[in-house]
Design an enzyme around this catalytic site. Structure first.
Site, mmCIF file in Angstrom:
data_model
loop_
_atom_site.group_PDB
_atom_site.id
_atom_site.type_symbol
_atom_site.label_atom_id
_atom_site.label_comp_id
_atom_site.label_asym_id
_atom_site.label_seq_id
_atom_site.Cartn_x
_atom_site.Cartn_y
_atom_site.Cartn_z
ATOM 1 N N HIS A 110 1.674 4.332 -2.832
ATOM 2 C CA HIS A 110 1.646 5.788 -2.591
ATOM 3 C C HIS A 110 2.865 6.470 -3.225
ATOM 4 O O HIS A 110 2.747 7.540 -3.836
ATOM 5 C CB HIS A 110 1.660 6.099 -1.095
ATOM 6 C CG HIS A 110 0.321 6.093 -0.417
ATOM 7 N ND1 HIS A 110 -0.723 6.901 -0.813
ATOM 8 C CD2 HIS A 110 -0.134 5.404 0.654
ATOM 9 C CE1 HIS A 110 -1.761 6.687 0.006
ATOM 10 N NE2 HIS A 110 -1.435 5.786 0.897
ATOM 11 N N HIS A 142 0.843 -1.213 0.000
ATOM 12 C CA HIS A 142 0.000 0.000 0.000
ATOM 13 C C HIS A 142 0.878 1.264 0.000
ATOM 14 O O HIS A 142 0.614 2.213 -0.750
ATOM 15 C CB HIS A 142 -0.910 -0.068 1.246
ATOM 16 C CG HIS A 142 -1.768 1.112 1.524
ATOM 17 N ND1 HIS A 142 -3.151 1.050 1.515
ATOM 18 C CD2 HIS A 142 -1.480 2.398 1.871
ATOM 19 C CE1 HIS A 142 -3.654 2.240 1.823
ATOM 20 N NE2 HIS A 142 -2.658 3.077 2.046
ATOM 21 N N GLU A 143 1.955 1.243 0.809
ATOM 22 C CA GLU A 143 2.825 2.437 0.906
ATOM 23 C C GLU A 143 3.663 2.620 -0.359
ATOM 24 O O GLU A 143 3.867 3.753 -0.815
ATOM 25 C CB GLU A 143 3.748 2.349 2.125
ATOM 26 C CG GLU A 143 3.071 2.138 3.472
ATOM 27 C CD GLU A 143 1.888 3.034 3.735
ATOM 28 O OE1 GLU A 143 1.786 4.128 3.140
ATOM 29 O OE2 GLU A 143 1.028 2.627 4.540
HETATM 30 O O1 GNR Z 1 -3.533 2.939 8.808
HETATM 31 C C1 GNR Z 1 -3.646 2.269 7.783
HETATM 32 N N1 GNR Z 1 -4.237 1.057 7.861
HETATM 33 C C2 GNR Z 1 -4.280 0.171 6.817
HETATM 34 C C3 GNR Z 1 -5.142 -0.909 6.921
HETATM 35 C C4 GNR Z 1 -5.216 -1.845 5.924
HETATM 36 C C5 GNR Z 1 -4.401 -1.724 4.821
HETATM 37 C C6 GNR Z 1 -3.525 -0.659 4.698
HETATM 38 C C7 GNR Z 1 -3.457 0.278 5.698
HETATM 39 S S1 GNR Z 1 -2.344 1.585 5.568
HETATM 40 C C8 GNR Z 1 -3.175 2.806 6.480
HETATM 41 C C9 GNR Z 1 -2.331 4.048 6.658
HETATM 42 C C10 GNR Z 1 -2.091 4.672 5.307
HETATM 43 O O2 GNR Z 1 -2.889 5.317 4.705
HETATM 44 N N2 GNR Z 1 -0.928 4.464 4.767
HETATM 45 O O3 GNR Z 1 -0.673 4.965 3.554
HETATM 46 NI NI NI Z 2 -2.564 5.114 2.545
#
Ligand code: GNR
Ligand code: NI
Length: 167
Positions: free
Chosen positions: A137, A133-134
Site C-alpha cells: 500500500h 500487504h501494508e
Molecule cells: O483486514 C485485513 N485483512 C487481511 C486479510 C488477509 C490478508 C491481508 C489483510 S490486510 C486487511 C486490512 C487492509 O486492507 N490493510 O491494508
Molecule cells: Ni489493504
C-alpha cells in the site's frame, strides 16, 4: 482520536507512493492513534497510511483476536525473505473481494516505532502476510495487482458499480 475515511479501489490516491517519515513527533503519533481506531472499527488486521490519504510511510497492524497486540511500523523495510506461501487476502479498500495471493512465507523487518526507536524482528503467518500487504500500500500497490488482467477488470467493474449505488 478520530475515525479516518478509508479510500476505496479504484481511487487513484491509492496509487501514490508514501514518503519517508523524517521526524516522529506528536503529529505522527496522532495519525498512528487515529489509524488504530479506524482499523479496529472495521475489524481490519492492518492499515497503511496511504489508505487514509496520508502519504507517509506508516502502517499499523494487529493480528490478535483480542485487539490487544497493536504493532506500529514507521519507515518499514523487509530486509530478508524466505519461502513462499499463498493466503486468502482481503483489503479494507476493496471490500467484498477475497483472493489467494502468494507472498514470502517468513520475513525480517526493520522499522521505527512511534517513539523513533529501531525495531527488527522476524514474522510469519498472518503477520508476515499483513506487513507485506501494508508495505505494498505504501508503494501504491494493491493485492489485486497480482491477479490476471481479466480478474482485475471484473473487480474494478464490481467496485465501480458498488460506488455508484452508494453515492
Ligand atoms: O483486514 C485485513 N485483512 C487481511 C486479510 C488477509 C490478508 C491481508 C489483510 S490486510 C486487511 C486490512 C487492509 O486492507 N490493510 O491494508
Ligand atoms: Ni489493504
Amino acid at each position: 482520536m478520530a475515525l479516518l475515511n478509508v479510500l476505496k479501489y479504484p481511487d487513484p490516491r491509492l496509487r501514490k507512493v508514501a514518503a519517508v517519515v523524517d521526524s516522529i513527533d506528536d503529529n505522527v503519533r496522532a495519525i498512528v492513534s487515529d489509524m488504530f481506531e479506524t482499523m479496529y472499527e472495521d475489524n481490519g488486521v492492518g492499515l497503511a497510511a496511504t489508505q487514509v490519504d496520508i502519504q507517509q510511510r506508516i502502517l499499523v497492524a494487529d493480528v490478535s483476536h483480542t485487539q490487544k497486540e497493536p504493532i506500529c511500523l514507521i519507515n518499514p523495510d523487509i530486509v530478508k525473505q524466505e519461502g513462499y506461501e499463498t493466503f486468502e487476502e482481503g483489503c479494507m479498500s476493496i471490500p467484498g473481494v477475497y483472493e489467494e495471493i502468494e507472498r514470502a512465507k517468513v520475513i525480517s523487518v526493520k522499522a521505527l516505532d512511534k517513539y523513533g526507536d529501531h525495531l527488527e524482528f522476524e514474522a510469519d503467518g498472518l503477520l508476515a502476510v499483513c506487513i507485506q500487504h501494508e508495505i505494498d500500500h505504501l508503494n501504491g500497490k494493491l493485492f489485486v495487482d497480482y491477479l490476471s488482467p481479466l480478474k482485475q477488470k471484473m473487480i474494478q467493474k464490481k467496485m465501480e458499480k458498488v460506488r455508484r449505488r452508494t453515492l
